[in-house]
Design a protein around this motif. Structure first.
Motif, PDB file in Angstrom:
ATOM      1  N   VAL A 101       0.838  -1.206   0.000  1.00  0.00           N
ATOM      2  CA  VAL A 101       0.000   0.000   0.000  1.00  0.00           C
ATOM      3  C   VAL A 101       0.873   1.255   0.000  1.00  0.00           C
ATOM      4  N   ARG A 102       1.918   1.235   0.846  1.00  0.00           N
ATOM      5  CA  ARG A 102       2.743   2.431   1.001  1.00  0.00           C
ATOM      6  C   ARG A 102       3.571   2.757  -0.234  1.00  0.00           C
ATOM      7  N   TYR A 103       3.908   1.738  -1.022  1.00  0.00           N
ATOM      8  CA  TYR A 103       4.728   1.997  -2.194  1.00  0.00           C
ATOM      9  C   TYR A 103       3.943   1.878  -3.506  1.00  0.00           C
ATOM     10  N   THR A 104       2.614   2.022  -3.398  1.00  0.00           N
ATOM     11  CA  THR A 104       1.791   1.997  -4.606  1.00  0.00           C
ATOM     12  C   THR A 104       0.982   3.292  -4.679  1.00  0.00           C
ATOM     13  N   GLU A 107       1.055  -8.869  -4.226  1.00  0.00           N
ATOM     14  CA  GLU A 107       1.430  -8.273  -5.505  1.00  0.00           C
ATOM     15  C   GLU A 107       0.917  -6.839  -5.545  1.00  0.00           C
ATOM     16  N   ASP A 108       1.734  -5.940  -6.043  1.00  0.00           N
ATOM     17  CA  ASP A 108       1.242  -4.569  -6.182  1.00  0.00           C
ATOM     18  C   ASP A 108       1.605  -4.005  -7.545  1.00  0.00           C
ATOM     19  N   THR A 109       0.922  -2.937  -7.909  1.00  0.00           N
ATOM     20  CA  THR A 109       1.214  -2.266  -9.180  1.00  0.00           C
ATOM     21  C   THR A 109       1.903  -0.933  -8.876  1.00  0.00           C
ATOM     22  N   GLY A 110       2.791  -0.975  -7.887  1.00  0.00           N
ATOM     23  CA  GLY A 110       3.413   0.249  -7.376  1.00  0.00           C
ATOM     24  C   GLY A 110       4.687   0.677  -8.062  1.00  0.00           C
ATOM     25  N   ILE A 111       5.525   1.379  -7.305  1.00  0.00           N
ATOM     26  CA  ILE A 111       6.713   2.019  -7.891  1.00  0.00           C
ATOM     27  C   ILE A 111       7.801   1.027  -8.289  1.00  0.00           C
ATOM     28  N   GLY A 112       7.752  -0.195  -7.722  1.00  0.00           N
ATOM     29  CA  GLY A 112       8.752  -1.202  -8.079  1.00  0.00           C
ATOM     30  C   GLY A 112      10.123  -0.883  -7.507  1.00  0.00           C
ATOM     31  N   ILE A 113      11.038  -1.839  -7.681  1.00  0.00           N
ATOM     32  CA  ILE A 113      12.382  -1.712  -7.095  1.00  0.00           C
ATOM     33  C   ILE A 113      13.396  -2.129  -8.157  1.00  0.00           C
ATOM     34  N   ALA A 114      14.450  -1.318  -8.352  1.00  0.00           N
ATOM     35  CA  ALA A 114      15.473  -1.666  -9.342  1.00  0.00           C
ATOM     36  C   ALA A 114      16.246  -2.888  -8.858  1.00  0.00           C
ATOM     37  N   TYR A 155      17.836  -0.516   5.540  1.00  0.00           N
ATOM     38  CA  TYR A 155      18.074  -0.318   4.112  1.00  0.00           C
ATOM     39  C   TYR A 155      16.796   0.190   3.458  1.00  0.00           C
ATOM     40  N   ARG A 156      16.874   1.337   2.808  1.00  0.00           N
ATOM     41  CA  ARG A 156      15.734   1.876   2.074  1.00  0.00           C
ATOM     42  C   ARG A 156      16.183   2.326   0.709  1.00  0.00           C
ATOM     43  N   VAL A 157      15.327   2.093  -0.287  1.00  0.00           N
ATOM     44  CA  VAL A 157      15.669   2.520  -1.638  1.00  0.00           C
ATOM     45  C   VAL A 157      15.542   4.037  -1.704  1.00  0.00           C
ATOM     46  N   ASP A 158      14.484   4.556  -1.089  1.00  0.00           N
ATOM     47  CA  ASP A 158      14.231   5.986  -1.121  1.00  0.00           C
ATOM     48  C   ASP A 158      13.845   6.420   0.289  1.00  0.00           C
ATOM     49  N   LEU A 159      14.826   7.013   0.967  1.00  0.00           N
ATOM     50  CA  LEU A 159      14.636   7.358   2.376  1.00  0.00           C
ATOM     51  C   LEU A 159      13.436   8.284   2.573  1.00  0.00           C
ATOM     52  N   ARG A 166      10.699   8.741   0.780  1.00  0.00           N
ATOM     53  CA  ARG A 166       9.409   8.096   0.600  1.00  0.00           C
ATOM     54  C   ARG A 166       9.092   7.168   1.780  1.00  0.00           C
ATOM     55  N   SER A 167      10.105   6.458   2.260  1.00  0.00           N
ATOM     56  CA  SER A 167       9.913   5.557   3.395  1.00  0.00           C
ATOM     57  C   SER A 167       9.423   6.351   4.609  1.00  0.00           C
ATOM     58  N   ARG A 168      10.088   7.485   4.868  1.00  0.00           N
ATOM     59  CA  ARG A 168       9.731   8.316   6.028  1.00  0.00           C
ATOM     60  C   ARG A 168       8.342   8.902   5.889  1.00  0.00           C
ATOM     61  N   GLY A 188       5.701   6.717   6.976  1.00  0.00           N
ATOM     62  CA  GLY A 188       5.810   6.153   8.319  1.00  0.00           C
ATOM     63  C   GLY A 188       6.709   4.932   8.427  1.00  0.00           C
ATOM     64  N   GLY A 189       7.647   4.773   7.483  1.00  0.00           N
ATOM     65  CA  GLY A 189       8.526   3.597   7.505  1.00  0.00           C
ATOM     66  C   GLY A 189       9.661   3.725   8.505  1.00  0.00           C
ATOM     67  N   THR A 190      10.150   2.585   8.968  1.00  0.00           N
ATOM     68  CA  THR A 190      11.286   2.595   9.883  1.00  0.00           C
ATOM     69  C   THR A 190      12.514   1.949   9.235  1.00  0.00           C
ATOM     70  N   GLY A 191      12.326   1.302   8.101  1.00  0.00           N
ATOM     71  CA  GLY A 191      13.445   0.610   7.462  1.00  0.00           C
ATOM     72  C   GLY A 191      13.766  -0.722   8.131  1.00  0.00           C
ATOM     73  N   LEU A 192      12.889  -1.135   9.056  1.00  0.00           N
ATOM     74  CA  LEU A 192      13.144  -2.397   9.772  1.00  0.00           C
ATOM     75  C   LEU A 192      12.140  -3.485   9.397  1.00  0.00           C
ATOM     76  N   GLY A 193      11.089  -3.087   8.696  1.00  0.00           N
ATOM     77  CA  GLY A 193       9.995  -4.018   8.392  1.00  0.00           C
ATOM     78  C   GLY A 193      10.445  -5.324   7.754  1.00  0.00           C
ATOM     79  N   LEU A 194      11.196  -5.216   6.665  1.00  0.00           N
ATOM     80  CA  LEU A 194      11.570  -6.447   5.957  1.00  0.00           C
ATOM     81  C   LEU A 194      12.591  -7.279   6.732  1.00  0.00           C
ATOM     82  N   ALA A 195      13.404  -6.609   7.574  1.00  0.00           N
ATOM     83  CA  ALA A 195      14.339  -7.370   8.426  1.00  0.00           C
ATOM     84  C   ALA A 195      13.513  -8.226   9.395  1.00  0.00           C
ATOM     85  N   ILE A 196      12.454  -7.653   9.927  1.00  0.00           N
ATOM     86  CA  ILE A 196      11.577  -8.387  10.850  1.00  0.00           C
ATOM     87  C   ILE A 196      10.875  -9.534  10.111  1.00  0.00           C
TER      88      ILE A 196
HETATM   89  P1  ADP Z   1      10.360   0.749   5.275  1.00  0.00           P
HETATM   90  O1  ADP Z   1       9.901   0.981   6.651  1.00  0.00           O
HETATM   91  O2  ADP Z   1      11.318   1.791   4.776  1.00  0.00           O
HETATM   92  O3  ADP Z   1       9.258   0.486   4.324  1.00  0.00           O
HETATM   93  P2  ADP Z   1      11.102  -2.059   4.907  1.00  0.00           P
HETATM   94  O4  ADP Z   1      12.171  -2.827   5.583  1.00  0.00           O
HETATM   95  O5  ADP Z   1       9.709  -2.520   5.061  1.00  0.00           O
HETATM   96  O6  ADP Z   1      11.286  -0.554   5.391  1.00  0.00           O
HETATM   97  O7  ADP Z   1      11.440  -1.998   3.347  1.00  0.00           O
HETATM   98  C1  ADP Z   1      12.758  -1.623   2.929  1.00  0.00           C
HETATM   99  C2  ADP Z   1      12.686  -0.852   1.627  1.00  0.00           C
HETATM  100  O8  ADP Z   1      12.261  -1.733   0.572  1.00  0.00           O
HETATM  101  C3  ADP Z   1      11.699   0.287   1.606  1.00  0.00           C
HETATM  102  O9  ADP Z   1      12.239   1.478   2.155  1.00  0.00           O
HETATM  103  C4  ADP Z   1      11.392   0.433   0.120  1.00  0.00           C
HETATM  104  O10 ADP Z   1      12.391   1.197  -0.503  1.00  0.00           O
HETATM  105  C5  ADP Z   1      11.497  -1.013  -0.381  1.00  0.00           C
HETATM  106  N1  ADP Z   1      10.171  -1.668  -0.501  1.00  0.00           N
HETATM  107  C6  ADP Z   1       9.597  -2.543   0.351  1.00  0.00           C
HETATM  108  N2  ADP Z   1       8.418  -2.987  -0.107  1.00  0.00           N
HETATM  109  C7  ADP Z   1       8.222  -2.390  -1.296  1.00  0.00           C
HETATM  110  C8  ADP Z   1       7.183  -2.445  -2.297  1.00  0.00           C
HETATM  111  N3  ADP Z   1       6.102  -3.228  -2.151  1.00  0.00           N
HETATM  112  N4  ADP Z   1       7.342  -1.692  -3.416  1.00  0.00           N
HETATM  113  C9  ADP Z   1       8.446  -0.909  -3.584  1.00  0.00           C
HETATM  114  N5  ADP Z   1       9.452  -0.806  -2.689  1.00  0.00           N
HETATM  115  C10 ADP Z   1       9.348  -1.538  -1.561  1.00  0.00           C
END
Ligand code: ADP
Length: 262
Positions: free
Chosen positions: A163-166, A188-195, A207-211, A213-215, A218-226
């Motif tokens: 939701v946050r990246y779409t 699956e999302d139709t969002g911004i995608g990741i290189a 680790y964030r692709v775009d600091l 946008r994450s902020r 409301g992102g913490t950059g820890l979600g995917l690690a968890i």
């Molecule tokens: P954050 O709190 O920044 O979202 P996450 O650990 O959940 O931290 O994700 C790390 C990074 O991966 C994000 O900052 C974003 O750049 C990228 N990311 C995660 N999920 C998606 C997604 N569905 N579409 C695009 N980028 C994503």
């Protein structure tokens, strides 16, 4: 500490053992660098919102009579957003630290996948607030063996990222599929995608692709690690496919050993 003990004990022995020692030191140095980076990251992440909050408070203390009620409300709202951000960060840090320090695996429950996913779907819909089309598809019911709380947290995290990246008007699909090898939960999302170059590092802490946008979202950059930790504890594998500007697919594959019959 384990590495240092090894160093003291191993030195008196032959060449071969010394090699073990030096490898251990490299490992120790790496851990130390990781620890330092982590502390620096956490401090930075907390300092930014804290600076905003104390800035607002100072401004108000200096003379709140100079400001209209609307201005003051706006200040307070911004300060409140920042304190929520700090709260999220601390919650995520505590979760991650409990997972990393090898907290014992929670009691194995029989988790009804359909029920869990309906809950995640509802929450994702609320988060999207009508900005996306959020759908749920369940092919083949299932019962997962594991922690209801942890699985909920992992699935909800992936769904909220979608939701946050779409951008508004996009689609978010939550899918559960059973097959001979096990079961798969996918978002699956139709969002911004990741290189492609970022994909291998996504589950690193902070680790964030775009600091920015994450902020903003409301992102913490820890979600995917968890998520990664939780899935590993459930013998599941996280896979990511993504195309820049088109969308992403995050999936968690569970082996048959983690599935029970309804
Ligand atoms: P954050 O709190 O920044 O979202 P996450 O650990 O959940 O931290 O994700 C790390 C990074 O991966 C994000 O900052 C974003 O750049 C990228 N990311 C995660 N999920 C998606 C997604 N569905 N579409 C695009 N980028 C994503």
């Amino acid at each position: 500490r384990g590495g240092l003990t090894l160093l003291v004990q191993v030195i008196p022995f032959g060449e071969e053992q010394k090699m073990v020692v030096s490898r251990d030191i490299t490992q120790l140095e790496k851990l130390e660098t990781m620890r330092r980076d982590f502390v620096a990251n956490v401090s930075h992440e907390l300092r930014t919102p804290l600076t905003v909050v104390s800035g607002f408070l100072e401004t108000l203390l200096d003379g709140w009579n100079d400001y209209s009620r609307e201005d003051i409300e706006r200040f307070l709202k911004l300060a409140h957003d920042q304190s929520s951000r700090m709260q999220h960060l601390i919650e995520d840090l505590l979760t991650l630290s409990a997972l990393e320090t090898g907290a014992p695996a929670p009691a194995e429950e029989r988790v009804d996948v359909a029920g869990l996913l309906r809950e995640v779907h509802q929450q994702t819909d609320l988060l999207s607030a009508g900005r996306h089309e959020v759908t749920l598809q369940i092919d083949g019911d299932g019962v997962l063996l594991g922690s209801q709380k942890e699985l909920h947290s992992a699935f909800a995290n992936l769904a909220s990222n979608a939701v946050r990246y779409t951008p508004e008007g996009g689609k978010v699909r939550l899918i559960w599929r059973r097959d001979g090898q096990g079961g798969e939960f996918a978002v699956e999302d139709t969002g911004i995608g990741i290189a492609a170059e970022h994909l291998p590092r996504l589950t690193e802490r902070f680790y964030r692709v775009d600091l920015g946008r994450s902020r903003e979202t409301g992102g913490t950059g820890l979600g995917l690690a968890i998520v990664k930790h939780i899935l590993t504890r459930h013998q599941a594998e996280l896979q990511v496919e993504s195309a820049l500007g088109k969308g992403s697919r995050f999936s968690a594959r569970f082996p048959n050993a983690r599935l029970a019959v309804g």
